[in-house]
Design a protein around this motif. Structure first.
Motif, mmCIF file in Angstrom:
data_model
loop_
_atom_site.group_PDB
_atom_site.id
_atom_site.type_symbol
_atom_site.label_atom_id
_atom_site.label_comp_id
_atom_site.label_asym_id
_atom_site.label_seq_id
_atom_site.Cartn_x
_atom_site.Cartn_y
_atom_site.Cartn_z
ATOM 1 N N SER A 76 1.585 -28.206 17.014
ATOM 2 C CA SER A 76 1.006 -26.938 17.699
ATOM 3 C C SER A 76 2.015 -25.842 17.636
ATOM 4 O O SER A 76 1.471 -24.717 16.965
ATOM 5 C CB SER A 76 0.843 -27.126 19.061
ATOM 6 O OG SER A 76 -0.232 -28.010 19.462
ATOM 7 N N ALA A 77 3.317 -26.161 17.626
ATOM 8 C CA ALA A 77 4.412 -25.145 17.679
ATOM 9 C C ALA A 77 4.269 -24.577 16.168
ATOM 10 O O ALA A 77 4.428 -23.469 15.831
ATOM 11 C CB ALA A 77 5.742 -25.588 17.751
ATOM 12 N N LEU B 262 14.102 -27.490 15.899
ATOM 13 C CA LEU B 262 12.939 -27.593 16.606
ATOM 14 C C LEU B 262 12.569 -29.137 17.066
ATOM 15 O O LEU B 262 12.678 -29.944 16.201
ATOM 16 C CB LEU B 262 11.788 -27.128 16.259
ATOM 17 C CG LEU B 262 10.485 -27.066 16.984
ATOM 18 C CD1 LEU B 262 10.655 -26.166 18.324
ATOM 19 C CD2 LEU B 262 9.312 -26.536 16.503
ATOM 20 N N PRO C 279 9.889 -24.020 28.257
ATOM 21 C CA PRO C 279 10.816 -24.236 27.044
ATOM 22 C C PRO C 279 12.204 -24.168 27.502
ATOM 23 O O PRO C 279 12.480 -24.071 28.613
ATOM 24 C CB PRO C 279 10.278 -22.946 26.491
ATOM 25 C CG PRO C 279 10.217 -21.789 27.181
ATOM 26 C CD PRO C 279 9.760 -22.724 28.424
ATOM 27 N N TYR D 168 15.881 -26.025 19.959
ATOM 28 C CA TYR D 168 14.887 -25.550 20.835
ATOM 29 C C TYR D 168 13.959 -26.874 21.126
ATOM 30 O O TYR D 168 13.573 -27.602 20.354
ATOM 31 C CB TYR D 168 14.164 -24.283 20.269
ATOM 32 C CG TYR D 168 14.783 -23.497 19.891
ATOM 33 C CD1 TYR D 168 15.140 -22.338 20.881
ATOM 34 C CD2 TYR D 168 15.772 -23.283 18.733
ATOM 35 C CE1 TYR D 168 15.970 -21.283 20.670
ATOM 36 C CE2 TYR D 168 16.738 -22.131 18.552
ATOM 37 C CZ TYR D 168 16.822 -21.251 19.377
ATOM 38 O OH TYR D 168 17.629 -20.367 19.023
ATOM 39 N N THR E 145 6.269 -26.185 24.213
ATOM 40 C CA THR E 145 6.684 -26.453 22.747
ATOM 41 C C THR E 145 6.629 -25.014 21.831
ATOM 42 O O THR E 145 7.541 -24.410 21.342
ATOM 43 C CB THR E 145 6.366 -27.461 21.929
ATOM 44 O OG1 THR E 145 6.291 -28.554 22.738
ATOM 45 C CG2 THR E 145 7.304 -27.725 20.850
ATOM 46 N N ILE E 146 5.458 -24.502 22.166
ATOM 47 C CA ILE E 146 5.226 -23.137 21.644
ATOM 48 C C ILE E 146 6.081 -21.922 22.042
ATOM 49 O O ILE E 146 6.766 -21.103 21.502
ATOM 50 C CB ILE E 146 3.614 -22.670 21.893
ATOM 51 C CG1 ILE E 146 2.738 -23.684 21.225
ATOM 52 C CG2 ILE E 146 3.434 -21.263 21.349
ATOM 53 C CD1 ILE E 146 1.263 -23.374 21.338
ATOM 54 N N SER F 11 9.110 -22.643 23.202
ATOM 55 C CA SER F 11 10.557 -23.058 22.843
ATOM 56 C C SER F 11 10.430 -22.160 21.192
ATOM 57 O O SER F 11 11.444 -21.674 20.824
ATOM 58 C CB SER F 11 10.400 -24.511 22.580
ATOM 59 O OG SER F 11 10.444 -25.180 23.956
ATOM 60 N N ALA F 12 9.293 -22.307 20.635
ATOM 61 C CA ALA F 12 9.455 -21.672 19.197
ATOM 62 C C ALA F 12 9.565 -20.052 19.230
ATOM 63 O O ALA F 12 10.212 -19.634 18.709
ATOM 64 C CB ALA F 12 7.950 -21.884 18.479
ATOM 65 N N ILE G 67 4.096 -14.066 20.960
ATOM 66 C CA ILE G 67 3.648 -15.438 21.222
ATOM 67 C C ILE G 67 3.481 -15.391 22.969
ATOM 68 O O ILE G 67 2.751 -15.997 23.477
ATOM 69 C CB ILE G 67 4.943 -16.373 20.836
ATOM 70 C CG1 ILE G 67 4.924 -16.540 19.332
ATOM 71 C CG2 ILE G 67 4.505 -17.835 21.579
ATOM 72 C CD1 ILE G 67 5.801 -17.689 18.733
ATOM 73 N N THR H 235 -3.989 -24.681 21.223
ATOM 74 C CA THR H 235 -3.060 -24.162 20.344
ATOM 75 C C THR H 235 -4.187 -23.068 19.571
ATOM 76 O O THR H 235 -3.282 -22.201 19.267
ATOM 77 C CB THR H 235 -2.856 -25.116 19.369
ATOM 78 O OG1 THR H 235 -2.058 -26.401 20.051
ATOM 79 C CG2 THR H 235 -1.595 -24.720 18.281
#
Ligand code: IPM
Ligand code: MG
Length: 361
Positions: free
Chosen positions: A19-20, A69, A267, A280, A301-302, A304-305, A322, A353
């Motif tokens: 997803s990320a 990541l 995140p 991350y 996680t998204i 975190s990106a 984002i 996502t």
């Protein structure tokens, strides 16, 4: 070209990482940033492949990257392994190898999700806390440590011990990170410790006060950790940046995450002195019970990106796109199972996502 080491771990790792990466690929197109991904195993997956949870080539791959990541590590099936081989050991290992001494755990509630907090809406509305947790010291790494035997009252008994220890250099550098974070936010740092009992906390306070002289615009306050645990559920809005050591930060950040509704939303970023890449990861675990079902919430996680774009690559605009896309998806009522409420649009990991990817402009 930004080289990203993607650490594939256990449980839901593959789903949240893909997803990320879909999101990063969209960002790449919209903002003209090139990413190259290098996939490396960690945790239980690495143990299956190589017999160790943190292979040397994984460490080297991270050291050669611009940012790391991480999905998540851990599975109950490894509970019986020797502690040195358990997936969690890889996490501590990579933190130490990359010198990731500063763990930033933002806990910002999305007002669209107020209902999913276990606390009353009027208490959690607008909560926006940044926990700055020291990550490479404290009882986690302190020596001496171990389990030994001792003769007590004529009997040989087992004794377990760890050492809560910080030197002033370690305290100084994490304190600087907290004050700098506060300057970008609301200029408030609360040092959370146990200075009424622990010598190490008394030193932490002394050094933090010294460092605070460099940041006259930031207001520094102090709170004992037991009180903080209580204040977080009674009046969480009073906090801006919470500065704390490794073990207290571990405990309090789980508390703040649940206040925000779902573990699946938050995140984290782990920073070094910049000589090694930052890492991350979502703050949630590997959740093996829901792995492979296309139901895990990919947002942690998204986000975190997004933190990676902000902290490692200074791509603030892309990072904000984002954050905004996530907010929009929530506004439009899209929800994975963990944050679903009647009449919302229940979606899978992949669908969530795709909605977010589409909203990135
Ligand atoms: C965390 C986790 C880890 C920690 C464990 C899995 C070793 O709880 O990142 O908060 O205690 O730091
Ligand atoms: Mg934890």
């Amino acid at each position: 070209m930004k080289n990203i080491a993607v650490l594939e771990g256990d449980g839901v790792s593959d789903e949240i990482l893909s997803s990320a990466i879909k999101v990063l690929d969209k960002v790449s197109k919209v903002y003209n940033i090139d990413f190259k991904y290098t996939y490396l195993p960690i945790g239980g997956r690495a143990y299956e492949l190589e017999g160790v949870p943190l292979p040397d080539y994984t460490i080297e791959g991270c050291l050669e990257s611009d940012a790391v990541l991480l999905g998540a590590v851990g599975d109950w099936k490894y509970d019986k392994l020797d502690p040195s081989l358990r997936p969690e050991r890889a996490l501590l290992g990579i933190r130490k190898k990359l010198n990731l001494f500063a763990n930033l755990r933002p806990a910002k509630i999305f007002n669209e999700l107020l209902f999913s907090s276990p606390l009353k809406e009027e208490i959690v509305k607008d909560v926006d806390i940044m926990i700055v947790r020291e990550l490479t010291g404290d009882v986690y790494f302190g020596e001496p440590r171990g389990i030994t035997t001792k003769t007590i009252q004529g009997k040989e008994v087992r004794v377990g011990f760890n050492n809560m220890i910080y030197n002033e250099l370690e305290i100084e550098r994490i304190a600087h990170i907290a004050f700098q974070a506060a300057k970008k936010r609301n200029n408030k740092v609360c040092l959370v410790d146990k200075a009424n009992v622990l010598d190490v906390s008394r030193l932490f306070r002394e050094v933090t006060i010294e460092v605070s002289k460099n940041y006259p615009e930031v207001d520094l306050s102090f709170m004992y950790v037991d009180n903080c645990a209580m204040q977080l559920v009674s009046n969480p809005r009073q906090f801006d940046v919470i500065l704390t050591g490794n073990i207290f930060g571990d405990i309090l950040s789980d508390e703040t995450s649940t206040i925000c509704g779902s573990l699946g939303m938050l995140p984290s970023a782990s920073l070094s002195d910049s000589k090694t890449p930052y890492m991350y990861e979502p703050i949630h675990g590997s959740a093996p019970d829901i792995a492979g079902k296309n139901i895990v919430n990919p947002i942690a996680t998204i986000l975190s990106a997004a933190m990676m774009l902000e902290y490692s690559f200074s791509e603030t605009k892309a990072a904000n796109s984002i954050y905004n896309a996530v907010q929009q998806a929530l506004k439009e009522g899209y929800r994975t199972k963990d944050i679903y409420r009647e009449n919302d649009k229940l979606v899978s990991t992949v669908e969530m996502t795709d909605v977010i990817v589409k909203a990135i402009i």
